[in-house]
Enzyme design. Sequence first.
Site, short mmCIF file in Angstrom:
data_model
loop_
_atom_site.label_atom_id
_atom_site.label_comp_id
_atom_site.label_asym_id
_atom_site.label_seq_id
_atom_site.Cartn_x
_atom_site.Cartn_y
_atom_site.Cartn_z
CD GLU A 35 -3.05 -0.40 -0.04
OE1 GLU A 35 -3.05 -0.08 -1.24
OE2 GLU A 35 -3.64 -1.41 0.37
CG ASP A 38 0.41 2.81 -6.63
OD1 ASP A 38 0.63 3.66 -5.74
OD2 ASP A 38 -0.69 2.71 -7.22
N GLY A 123 -16.40 5.22 -3.52
CA GLY A 123 -15.54 5.76 -2.46
C GLY A 123 -15.22 4.73 -1.39
N GLY A 125 -12.82 2.44 -1.42
CA GLY A 125 -11.44 1.94 -1.43
C GLY A 125 -11.26 0.69 -2.29
CB SER A 129 -12.63 6.26 -9.65
OG SER A 129 -11.59 5.95 -8.78
CG ASP A 179 -6.38 1.89 -7.52
OD1 ASP A 179 -5.68 1.08 -6.87
OD2 ASP A 179 -6.80 2.96 -7.03
C1 GLA Z 1 -5.23 4.52 -4.25
C2 GLA Z 1 -4.47 4.89 -5.52
C3 GLA Z 1 -3.44 3.82 -5.86
C4 GLA Z 1 -2.56 3.49 -4.65
C5 GLA Z 1 -3.40 3.26 -3.41
C6 GLA Z 1 -2.55 3.11 -2.17
O1 GLA Z 1 -6.01 3.39 -4.45
O2 GLA Z 1 -5.35 5.05 -6.60
O3 GLA Z 1 -2.68 4.23 -6.95
O4 GLA Z 1 -1.62 4.51 -4.45
O5 GLA Z 1 -4.33 4.31 -3.18
O6 GLA Z 1 -1.75 1.98 -2.24
#
Ligand code: GLA
Length: 396
Positions: A35, A38, A123, A125, A129, A179
């Site tokens: 987490e 990226d 929203g 997580g 999107s 993502d």
């Molecule tokens: C969001 C961002 C990703 C990544 C995560 C955290 O989902 O879109 O690119 O940075 O947070 O790991």
Amino acid sequence: MELRQVIDLFIKRYGGTEEGIRVFTSPGRVNLIGEHTDYNGGFVFPAAISMRSLIVLRPREDDIIRLSATDLEVVVEADIHKLNDYRDLKWGNYQLGVAYELQQDGYDLQGCDMLYDDTVPLGGGLSSSAAIQVATALAFSTMADEKAGVSREADMVYLAKVSQRSEHNYVGVKCGIMDQFASAMGQKNKAIFLNCKTLDYELVPVEIDGYKIVLMNTNKKRSLADSKYNERRGECEEGLAQLQTVLPDAECLGDISMKEFEEHKGVITNPVVRKRVEHVIAEDDRVLRSVEALKKNDLDAFGKLLIASHNSLRDLYEVTGIELDTLAEEAIQIDGCIGARMTGAGFGGCAVSIVREDAVEAFIQKIETVYTKKIGYAPTCYISDIGNGGREIKVF
Ligand code: GLA
């Protein structure tokens, strides 16, 4: 909604018949571990889930895009020649942002009527999107290729990148690639071990027989999450710049080992920035160890790494909050749960846990009770499977 219902609603809303209708879809994702690594050129380990964005569309004769959703009454209308003008839309900017970026890359867009049906909680997580963006990118690029008489396979990695770019430029969040990549490239029952610097990846089978992935949504209203996200990104850049004074070959935090960090962490002057960097570098290492653990089917080791990841996101990166902490910390106290952590950006959204199959029902009941008692409202739990990435669904 079932696909058939979405098609029926499309016809009701836009008129006409089934003729010319096309269907595209792309999923949300759960990040198993890795987490906030990226955008630091590190490793991530996400998987596509079966909750998804689905688009039913029909090409139009003119250069108008009409957008609507199954849970919205409104129809947003946009002119293909003015795509720069829709950044402030309350709904529709994700879609038009992607269309705009494709156009910047030379795609001659096809006017379409489009109806969205989204099952990824907004929203939450789980990349609602990215699901919309990748499905949209696939839909518009496919239709534009057909308009131009070009026949080729969709380049899903390119579409993930376009989607990310639209999030940066159109929506204003400096997200990483995870993502959109997971949404585009996911495969059933496999997680994606992705090097975000090179985009090299490996699909790793997630064979956790006898266990389930349980997602737990805090249902917390996220506020300021985007600005805090960008702030964390800035802190990482600051830490990297200082480390580069002694490690000139490091292009990103992902290039720096734990050993190098320990040796040189003193050059980072701000203690908060030092904590952020420590999280990123240690988390990167946890991804490598998690992939090894899963390959060996060592679920205990994997579970422990999930817990360590959450603790680091809580104490060093500081993106959890009482809601996510309650879910992750209480989950691992419950019989059958071998590990839990927040997933995604944090500041609300979801936690992920691995739970023994025969204990799942009791686990969900217990976590709902404990969370509601402490936080004052209920979480939502989903038993998740790992599904496929973005694709066209041929229905007619
Ligand atoms: C969001 C961002 C990703 C990544 C995560 C955290 O989902 O879109 O690119 O940075 O947070 O790991």
